[in-house]
Design a protein around this motif. Structure first.
Motif, PDB file in Angstrom:
ATOM      1  N   ALA A 174       0.828  -1.206   0.000  1.00 11.46           N
ATOM      2  CA  ALA A 174       0.000   0.000   0.000  1.00 11.46           C
ATOM      3  C   ALA A 174       0.860   1.253   0.000  1.00 11.46           C
ATOM      4  O   ALA A 174       0.516   2.260  -0.640  1.00 11.46           O
ATOM      5  CB  ALA A 174      -0.934  -0.002   1.208  1.00 11.46           C
ATOM      6  N   LEU A 175       1.971   1.210   0.733  1.00  8.50           N
ATOM      7  CA  LEU A 175       2.887   2.350   0.752  1.00  8.50           C
ATOM      8  C   LEU A 175       3.390   2.650  -0.656  1.00  8.50           C
ATOM      9  O   LEU A 175       3.421   3.814  -1.086  1.00  8.50           O
ATOM     10  CB  LEU A 175       4.060   2.055   1.684  1.00  8.50           C
ATOM     11  CG  LEU A 175       5.204   3.077   1.657  1.00  8.50           C
ATOM     12  CD1 LEU A 175       4.762   4.383   2.291  1.00  8.50           C
ATOM     13  CD2 LEU A 175       6.431   2.527   2.367  1.00  8.50           C
ATOM     14  N   ARG A 176       3.779   1.626  -1.373  1.00  4.14           N
ATOM     15  CA  ARG A 176       4.309   1.829  -2.719  1.00  4.14           C
ATOM     16  C   ARG A 176       3.206   2.352  -3.654  1.00  4.14           C
ATOM     17  O   ARG A 176       3.479   3.195  -4.521  1.00  4.14           O
ATOM     18  CB  ARG A 176       4.927   0.538  -3.238  1.00  4.14           C
ATOM     19  CG  ARG A 176       6.144   0.091  -2.429  1.00  4.14           C
ATOM     20  CD  ARG A 176       6.770  -1.182  -2.982  1.00  4.14           C
ATOM     21  NE  ARG A 176       7.369  -0.959  -4.283  1.00  4.14           N
ATOM     22  CZ  ARG A 176       8.573  -0.438  -4.471  1.00  4.14           C
ATOM     23  NH1 ARG A 176       9.322  -0.070  -3.438  1.00  4.14           N
ATOM     24  NH2 ARG A 176       9.042  -0.281  -5.695  1.00  4.14           N
ATOM     25  N   ALA A 177       1.989   1.873  -3.470  1.00  2.00           N
ATOM     26  CA  ALA A 177       0.890   2.409  -4.271  1.00  2.00           C
ATOM     27  C   ALA A 177       0.668   3.883  -3.954  1.00  2.00           C
ATOM     28  O   ALA A 177       0.426   4.704  -4.868  1.00  2.00           O
ATOM     29  CB  ALA A 177      -0.381   1.607  -4.012  1.00  2.00           C
ATOM     30  N   TYR A 178       0.748   4.244  -2.671  1.00  2.00           N
ATOM     31  CA  TYR A 178       0.592   5.645  -2.289  1.00  2.00           C
ATOM     32  C   TYR A 178       1.691   6.510  -2.903  1.00  2.00           C
ATOM     33  O   TYR A 178       1.418   7.584  -3.464  1.00  2.00           O
ATOM     34  CB  TYR A 178       0.610   5.804  -0.771  1.00  2.00           C
ATOM     35  CG  TYR A 178       1.003   7.197  -0.346  1.00  2.00           C
ATOM     36  CD1 TYR A 178       0.139   8.271  -0.562  1.00  2.00           C
ATOM     37  CD2 TYR A 178       2.266   7.461   0.193  1.00  2.00           C
ATOM     38  CE1 TYR A 178       0.514   9.564  -0.232  1.00  2.00           C
ATOM     39  CE2 TYR A 178       2.638   8.747   0.530  1.00  2.00           C
ATOM     40  CZ  TYR A 178       1.769   9.800   0.311  1.00  2.00           C
ATOM     41  OH  TYR A 178       2.152  11.077   0.623  1.00  2.00           O
ATOM     42  N   VAL A 179       2.939   6.057  -2.813  1.00  4.00           N
ATOM     43  CA  VAL A 179       4.048   6.847  -3.354  1.00  4.00           C
ATOM     44  C   VAL A 179       3.885   7.035  -4.857  1.00  4.00           C
ATOM     45  O   VAL A 179       4.084   8.136  -5.386  1.00  4.00           O
ATOM     46  CB  VAL A 179       5.394   6.181  -3.024  1.00  4.00           C
ATOM     47  CG1 VAL A 179       6.535   6.872  -3.771  1.00  4.00           C
ATOM     48  CG2 VAL A 179       5.656   6.229  -1.523  1.00  4.00           C
ATOM     49  N   ALA A 180       3.492   5.979  -5.553  1.00  7.79           N
ATOM     50  CA  ALA A 180       3.270   6.097  -6.992  1.00  7.79           C
ATOM     51  C   ALA A 180       2.166   7.110  -7.285  1.00  7.79           C
ATOM     52  O   ALA A 180       2.287   7.930  -8.209  1.00  7.79           O
ATOM     53  CB  ALA A 180       2.915   4.733  -7.579  1.00  7.79           C
ATOM     54  N   GLY A 181       1.097   7.078  -6.507  1.00 10.44           N
ATOM     55  CA  GLY A 181       0.023   8.035  -6.700  1.00 10.44           C
ATOM     56  C   GLY A 181       0.452   9.454  -6.406  1.00 10.44           C
ATOM     57  O   GLY A 181       0.082  10.395  -7.114  1.00 10.44           O
ATOM     58  N   CYS A 182       1.248   9.610  -5.340  1.00 11.26           N
ATOM     59  CA  CYS A 182       1.766  10.933  -4.992  1.00 11.26           C
ATOM     60  C   CYS A 182       2.628  11.493  -6.115  1.00 11.26           C
ATOM     61  O   CYS A 182       2.457  12.645  -6.544  1.00 11.26           O
ATOM     62  CB  CYS A 182       2.560  10.826  -3.694  1.00 11.26           C
ATOM     63  SG  CYS A 182       3.375  12.350  -3.148  1.00 11.26           S
ATOM     64  N   GLN A 183       3.521  10.666  -6.632  1.00 14.04           N
ATOM     65  CA  GLN A 183       4.455  11.135  -7.661  1.00 14.04           C
ATOM     66  C   GLN A 183       3.767  11.422  -8.983  1.00 14.04           C
ATOM     67  O   GLN A 183       4.272  12.201  -9.796  1.00 14.04           O
ATOM     68  CB  GLN A 183       5.565  10.104  -7.846  1.00 14.04           C
ATOM     69  CG  GLN A 183       6.480   9.987  -6.632  1.00 14.04           C
ATOM     70  CD  GLN A 183       7.483   8.861  -6.743  1.00 14.04           C
ATOM     71  OE1 GLN A 183       7.287   7.918  -7.516  1.00 14.04           O
ATOM     72  NE2 GLN A 183       8.563   8.933  -5.982  1.00 14.04           N
ATOM     73  N   ALA A 184       2.602  10.830  -9.196  1.00 13.73           N
ATOM     74  CA  ALA A 184       1.858  11.084 -10.430  1.00 13.73           C
ATOM     75  C   ALA A 184       1.100  12.407 -10.384  1.00 13.73           C
ATOM     76  O   ALA A 184       0.616  12.878 -11.418  1.00 13.73           O
ATOM     77  CB  ALA A 184       0.883   9.942 -10.704  1.00 13.73           C
ATOM     78  N   GLY A 185       0.992  12.995  -9.188  1.00 16.21           N
ATOM     79  CA  GLY A 185       0.258  14.243  -9.038  1.00 16.21           C
ATOM     80  C   GLY A 185       1.186  15.435  -8.903  1.00 16.21           C
ATOM     81  O   GLY A 185       2.399  15.348  -9.122  1.00 16.21           O
ATOM     82  N   ASP A 186       0.601  16.551  -8.531  1.00 24.38           N
ATOM     83  CA  ASP A 186       1.366  17.782  -8.351  1.00 24.38           C
ATOM     84  C   ASP A 186       1.806  17.931  -6.900  1.00 24.38           C
ATOM     85  O   ASP A 186       1.180  17.415  -5.982  1.00 24.38           O
ATOM     86  CB  ASP A 186       0.513  18.994  -8.746  1.00 24.38           C
ATOM     87  CG  ASP A 186       0.115  18.956 -10.218  1.00 24.38           C
ATOM     88  OD1 ASP A 186       0.914  18.443 -11.019  1.00 24.38           O
ATOM     89  OD2 ASP A 186      -1.001  19.429 -10.535  1.00 24.38           O
TER      90      ASP A 186
END
Length: 522
Positions: free
Chosen positions: A284-296
């Motif tokens: 879940a952490l890695r999914a969160y980081v990927a989502g964070c990096q895809a945004g602004d």
């Protein structure tokens, strides 16, 4: 990905006291929803004899008791129900279970749905009072009364009592440094665990030995009879799936429409549960980081590995140099990680986590402490609204035999760190508290069985951080009449926070008895 060079796993006092784990099986959300919107029916009610069914000898007074439903919490009805302390000796003593009811919004209800939000230690009373419209859809509310209850040991029911509010605050600020070759830190943790167990036993009394899941499931059958249903209709999230599966195993002939969302695998040991959660939280952490990096405005540059490494560095900085929050309370690594974990339960809260990470990287841990307070259910005035942390430990120490051998706990820690380089070490050594516990264990891990039960509905979320998806498949396989539904999403549990596909399946199951095809995916 590997840990940062030079990092050594540490023993944390907050894990030994169970503060980390108290959140892990909870189906909570960050913000409350609207309450009921019409005045409830109130007054004294006795069970319909046709709904009660066969009653074991000695339990007749509990199934036939008069229940007084009184107006409460603006638009709800509340009642207290007597149940036996000890089902093996029902005449010995009684305790109370607190319940809250929201009436069906469209005419005569077709029955009652009991709700449990997770934990163990989660308050079904609070989830119905504070977040009813997030728990059940408008369509489902139209056809059913909804009853939330605090299981034995929890909150408004006859409750486990351990720490005071000030003692809980103090416990969250304590920290024991890295273990030493002679095991000094481990002994400090063991001493604190004994002190905590002694306090719980002194303040709670013999109730502490009777808050196991099977006893709570037997209480649910009394509630079923007293609301007038011949069969139990039930919506359980997270640990609530274990409670629901226990009910189905004890009373398969009385199990009606049961939805088990975010399922636990009851065949797993406590150590296997913790290891599975460690891996799921890392995912879940890695999914969160990927989502964070895809945004602004993401404060975690680079690829996912680099973002995770930056968070691991932040955790290490907090661990080595805790700082006070804005209100002066010390933010130790325990509170910090607990605050970080909470938003992982629902991907709609990832932006809140990103904001807290951003301020933490600037040296301000106040926002993360706010999230930790939500996780611990601490109010702004310094009071804790429930006893969830204490109740969690009390139930688990009865339900599970725990490993407390030092060498085995160190091996378990190594496995946890391998499964989750970020969180694993924070989940270790949980068996120390139960080693000192004055009661139990009374349960053993075993596959769920409910031969003859009506069709049950088990739901799993592919990106669930707290109850890994594989557990839902296992539970559905164990329960003879269960069908399995998958939500392809992130976060903990599905109904109430996923999509129309899940909502329609659950609502149609409850309202029309429509059983979906096994293996359907949403």
């Amino acid at each position: 990905m590997t840990e940062n060079p030079g990092r050594t796993p540490r023993l944390r006092r907050w894990v030994a006291s169970g503060a980390a784990a108290a959140l892990l099986l909870s189906g909570c959300t960050l913000l409350p929803g609207p309450s009921a919107d019409k005045a409830p029916d109130t007054g004294a009610v006795t069970a319909d004899p046709d709904a009660v069914g066969d009653v074991p000898a000695g339990l007749e007074p509990f199934y036939s008791q008069e229940v007084e439903w009184e107006p409460c919490e603006d638009d709800f009805a509340c009642a207290r129900v007597e149940v036996p302390l000890d089902y093996s000796d029902p005449g010995r003593a009684t305790i109370e279970v607190a319940a809250i009811r929201a009436d069906a919004t469209k005419g005569e209800p077709q029955g009652t749905i009991l709700v449990n939000p997770g934990g163990p230690g989660g308050s079904g009373y609070n989830i119905v009072r504070d977040a009813l419209d997030r728990v059940v859809s408008d369509r489902l509310r139209g056809g059913y009364d909804v009853v939330g209850f605090d299981p034995r040991g929890v909150n408004r029911s006859s409750a486990v009592e351990c720490r005071t509010d000030k003692e809980q605050d103090a416990a969250r600020e304590e920290f024991i440094p890295a273990d030493t070759p002679d095991g000094e830190a481990l002994e400090l943790l063991r001493a604190e665990a004994r002190e905590y167990a002694d306090v719980c036993a002194e303040r709670t009394g013999e109730l502490l030995g009777f808050v196991d899941t099977d006893s709570a499931a037997r209480d649910m059958d009394i509630l079923r009879a007293l609301v007038g249903d011949a069969k139990l209709n039930y919506l359980g999230f997270s640990y609530g799936t274990q409670l629901g599966a226990a009910y189905a195993g004890l009373f398969p002939e009385r199990s009606g429409r049961l939805v088990l969302d975010g399922a636990l695998d009851p065949a797993l040991s406590n150590e296997q549960v913790t290891l599975g959660q460690a891996a799921a939280f890392e995912k879940a952490l890695r999914a969160y980081v990927a989502g964070c990096q895809a945004g602004d405005d993401c404060p975690l540059p680079g690829d996912v590995d680099a973002g995770v490494a930056a968070l691991q560095d932040l955790f290490q900085e907090v661990e080595e140099n805790p700082k006070p929050a804005e209100d002066g309370r010390l933010v130790t690594i325990g509170s910090f990680v607990q605050g970080f974990i909470l938003p992982l339960y629902d991907d709609s809260n990832w932006p809140t986590l990103t904001s807290a990470v951003n301020t933490a990287l600037q040296g301000d841990y106040t926002d993360m402490m706010y999230l930790a307070d939500l996780a611990f259910e601490r109010e702004a005035d310094g009071t804790y609204s429930t006893n969830a942390t204490d109740a969690f430990l009390a139930v688990n120490c009865l339900d599970y035999p725990m490993v407390s051998d030092p060498d085995q706990m160190r091996r378990d820690e190594a496995a946890l760190v391998a499964a989750s380089p970020t969180f694993g070490a924070f989940l270790a050594y949980g068996g120390l508290t139960c080693e000192a516990w004055k009661y139990g264990p009374v349960g053993e891990p075993a596959p769920a069985r409910a031969p003859g039960a009506d069709p049950l509905l088990v739901i799993g979320t592919t990106g669930d951080p707290a109850t890994p998806y594989e557990w839902s498949l296992a539970l559905a396989e164990q329960l003879e009449s269960a069908v399995h539904v998958t939500w392809e999403g992130e976060g903990h549990t599905a109904y109430g926070r996923s999509n129309d596909c899940i909502t329609d399946i659950v609502d149609s199951y409850f309202l029309e008895g429509a059983v979906p095809k096994d293996g359907v995916r949403c």
